[in-house]
Design a protein around this motif. Structure first.
Motif, mmCIF file in Angstrom:
data_model
loop_
_atom_site.group_PDB
_atom_site.id
_atom_site.type_symbol
_atom_site.label_atom_id
_atom_site.label_comp_id
_atom_site.label_asym_id
_atom_site.label_seq_id
_atom_site.Cartn_x
_atom_site.Cartn_y
_atom_site.Cartn_z
ATOM 1 N N ARG A 14 -3.423 27.959 -21.820
ATOM 2 C CA ARG A 14 -3.773 29.205 -22.491
ATOM 3 C C ARG A 14 -4.633 28.911 -23.725
ATOM 4 N N GLY A 15 -4.236 27.897 -24.481
ATOM 5 C CA GLY A 15 -5.001 27.527 -25.670
ATOM 6 C C GLY A 15 -6.402 27.064 -25.315
ATOM 7 N N SER A 18 -8.502 30.039 -24.330
ATOM 8 C CA SER A 18 -8.845 30.798 -25.522
ATOM 9 C C SER A 18 -9.954 30.111 -26.307
ATOM 10 N N ARG A 22 -13.687 31.625 -26.889
ATOM 11 C CA ARG A 22 -14.185 31.877 -28.249
ATOM 12 C C ARG A 22 -15.529 31.201 -28.470
ATOM 13 N N GLN A 206 -12.887 42.098 -40.877
ATOM 14 C CA GLN A 206 -13.025 41.452 -39.582
ATOM 15 C C GLN A 206 -14.487 41.470 -39.141
ATOM 16 N N TRP A 210 -16.974 38.155 -38.738
ATOM 17 C CA TRP A 210 -17.461 37.745 -37.424
ATOM 18 C C TRP A 210 -18.976 37.867 -37.296
ATOM 19 N N ALA A 238 -8.124 33.565 -40.562
ATOM 20 C CA ALA A 238 -7.423 34.726 -40.017
ATOM 21 C C ALA A 238 -7.129 35.739 -41.121
ATOM 22 N N SER A 393 -10.341 40.573 -30.460
ATOM 23 C CA SER A 393 -9.675 39.391 -30.997
ATOM 24 C C SER A 393 -8.437 39.061 -30.172
ATOM 25 N N HIS A 394 -7.691 40.095 -29.842
ATOM 26 C CA HIS A 394 -6.501 39.881 -29.018
ATOM 27 C C HIS A 394 -6.883 39.317 -27.650
ATOM 28 N N LEU A 396 -9.517 37.518 -26.860
ATOM 29 C CA LEU A 396 -9.925 36.119 -26.955
ATOM 30 C C LEU A 396 -8.722 35.217 -27.229
ATOM 31 N N ASP A 397 -7.828 35.666 -28.108
ATOM 32 C CA ASP A 397 -6.644 34.864 -28.426
ATOM 33 C C ASP A 397 -5.792 34.604 -27.194
ATOM 34 N N SER A 398 -5.677 35.611 -26.364
ATOM 35 C CA SER A 398 -4.784 35.487 -25.217
ATOM 36 C C SER A 398 -5.439 34.691 -24.095
#
Lengths: 413, 413
Positions: A14-15, A18, A22, A206, A210, A238, A393-394, A396-398
DNA sequence: ACGGGTTAAATCACGCCGTGAGTTGACCCT
DNA sequence: AGGGTCAACTCACGGCGTGATTTAACCCGT
């Protein structure tokens, strides 16, 4: 108990997804090779993960770059049309709803004035839902492709409030008369899309981080200088929230112990000297019946006359804002401070030198020397853009999970 | 390029070791079963990792707890005598060096006054090295068992300064006349032990968060109220540094734009109204020739007389400190604020109610209601304790690697 | 037209990880 | 002595990233 965090081998993947997503999103089209270089992953993993992302449709090939003698590298990018995002700015005078594609290109927008009802909650909810339907219909975008709706509001956004059940996001906005408004639950009655609610200053932050003047900084503060004054603190890349998500309330820090009364009830707040509302009110010479924006523009115009009351007000505002920024430098030690918001962008070109000087006078010289103070570069609609960036953002994080769409969830920022 | 972070399966194990070690260290002796419950790891992993830790000697069994009907659970703890730690407090008037075992029990301490040379760098370095040898000799502890030396200094601690090569830690301490002092390099000439240098307020914060009034909080601010005023900001459980490690310079935030001159050169700093040095100087009635500590005690005594100058000074100090704390609440939204330092502990019992009231008056009510303001609970030697906690923190983070001992490295915090 | 050189991308054996079911060990009570 | 109970260990499994090796895709010189 059972703290989360990377724990099983699956979380590694997952990391990796992500991280690759990104890099592809922000560093434009990249080849697998470059991706490996900047992400630090081995070629084998790059192949595997990119293969997955391609199969899932999250990423697509887009041309290739020629080489002299070797196999050309094919470029990859995040599929722009894969999904859509909605950003909402509940502002001082209007509600703005905009629809974006995954590359955050604006496809449609709807501006609705807040008329006489002011910030009556039901009215605001109705405007948001109306605007949402409007932009979707006008563009013909299918609801199921919308990753989520980000909403920037003028107030403190809290999660896990005991009174709210299910959609546990609650908004406290003293300046607009909101007290523990369960905005998530109210909107939930009108839409199934995932909701991401945060303070407007934080969505502006944010956006600037970005795509604007904050790009590349890991520690920064973005100041929203509008009717009032707010801020978004970025630490280690963050948005910093604090324990109950109210960090960064710059407008109500003290510049004078026992000073001018502020609309929040206390005395000597920064906002009571620097906010556009306060400036126009203290000036008193704005043409009657004009909007706050027009009033501030008139004030700026009048200040071209030296030694006028308007000039003195602006001089004082610059000094106080500079002093507040000096405090931010001392406390947060950011590498950059960005001043945004409509009033900041309007007054900025005139005030910035004085603000910088005041910050230099009042901050510890060592951290001050390493901090740049600049104006925002995204214009007044940055709050909407930043709001749309919340679901992104969520996403991409996930690692690009699309399943959140069906989640019916609501969350802070 | 190549950002770090958990990336390979091997890093998972390091993280598991670190997590288990932390739980064992802070939550006392635990059985493998409890360890699994609070860490979220499966029983299989617990067995593996604990087996490793036992084999490495980092952990030992210590008794067992009886059960009614089942196999008794054996308790585990971090081996207290496995290694030692040194903490150094470079204070306003003395240099204190203390030796601790792994459980942070003090085994020996050395207090050396700073005499007339003041904070001359060479003198301070000599005192640190002398104290270090003294405590080691007196206890007979072998140097090779010392994990590192933590040092709290009165100034901003910066890493990666271009002028320093090798040991890149540089200290800027305007109030003690230190300008870009390469403390790490200077100490390196006298010892091979790993060095961990940080601001004194931050080491105090570390101590209060781990063992004092800050225990259990994830977002907090620890205020060091001594001769001057400093602070340690904890965000998400970790000390917050900012971009150049100078975050938390509370003493030089503004309470009056254009107010009383401060020893830092600016005007209207909090420290110019609240610091012990400023209070005693403004009072002017301290018996001549007494120390600052005695002077402040005399001031506190004199303030028992209502309407006296001393009482008025303390009233004002409480209001200003409360206002500054209100700013901290607005900006950081912590769940707890701890006031420590020798002056804070001396004046605290008298000032705390007024400080709380002022914070309530000046902070946004919503976050204020969720913030507790308390006194430190560790006494004046907490800076030394916190300094010793720096190498300990590194030890726990690394999952108990003892190899750092041979590293000859120096680092910030 | 064709083969050698060069570089990108895919493949695959390897070592390691955490999981969770099944097994062993240690104690209780009857 | 035997059954019950719970802690702790063992082990097969699926999954991960690595890095050497293989395959693919292109260049150029002949």
């Amino acid at each position: 108990m059972a703290e989360k965090g990377r724990r099983t081998v699956r979380d590694l993947r997952r990391g990796s997804r992500s991280a690759l997503l990104r890099h592809l999103y922000f560093e434009g089209p990249l080849s697998r090779h470059e991706l490996g270089r900047i992400s630090g992953l081995s070629s084998g993993s790059i192949s595997n993960v990119v293969g997955e992302l391609l199969a899932d449709g999250l990423v697509e090939e887009c041309g290739s770059v020629e080489s002299d003698g070797g196999r050309p590298r094919t470029l990859l990018r995040v599929t722009p049309g894969l999904a859509h995002l909605v950003g909402v700015d509940v502002g001082e005078t209007q509600v703005r709803v905009a629809l974006f594609d995954l590359a955050l290109t604006e496809l449609a927008a709807s501006d609705q004035p807040l008329s006489d009802c002011g910030h009556d909650v039901g009215h605001v909810v109705e405007l948001i839902l109306t605007g949402l339907s409007e932009v979707l219909e006008r563009t013909g975008v299918d609801r199921s492709t919308v990753l989520g709706v980000g909403i920037g509001v003028p107030g403190i956004v809290e999660q896990d409030h005991p009174e709210a059940d299910g959609d546990t996001v609650v908004v406290h906005g003293p300046t607009v008369g909101w007290d523990a408004v369960p905005l998530g639950r109210l909107l939930r009655a009108g839409t199934d899309l995932p909701l991401y609610i945060d303070n407007g200053a934080k969505t502006l932050g944010q956006a600037e981080m970005w795509f604007g003047a904050g790009r590349g900084a890991r520690n920064a503060v973005v100041v929203l200088f509008g009717s009032g004054v707010g801020a978004c603190v970025i630490t280690d890349g963050a948005r910093f929230r604090g324990s109950t998500s109210s960090a960064g309330e710059l407008g109500h820090t003290r510049v004078h112990v026992g000073g001018r009364p502020c609309r929040c009830g206390a005395r000597g707040c920064l906002e009571a000297y620097v906010g556009a509302e306060a400036l126009v009110a203290r000036w008193g010479d704005a043409p009657p019946g004009t909007s706050e924006k027009a009033g501030l523009a008139a004030l700026l115009d009048a200040a071209r006359q030296p030694h006028s009351k308007a000039a003195e007000l602006l001089r004082e505002a610059a000094e106080y804002l500079g002093a507040a920024i000096a405090d931010l430098i001392n406390l947060f030690n950011p590498e950059r401070i960005v001043i945004g918001g409509w009033a900041g962008l309007l007054l900025g070109p005139r005030l910035l030198p004085a603000i910088r000087d005041a910050a230099t006078d009042y901050a510890f010289s060592f951290p001050r020397a390493k901090t740049a103070i600049e104006l925002g570069s995204l214009g007044p609609d940055a709050v909407t853009l930043g709001a749309a960036a919340l679901p992104l953002s969520h996403f991409l994080d996930s690692g690009g999970s699309l399943s959140s769409r069906t989640g019916r969830h609501t969350q802070v920022g």
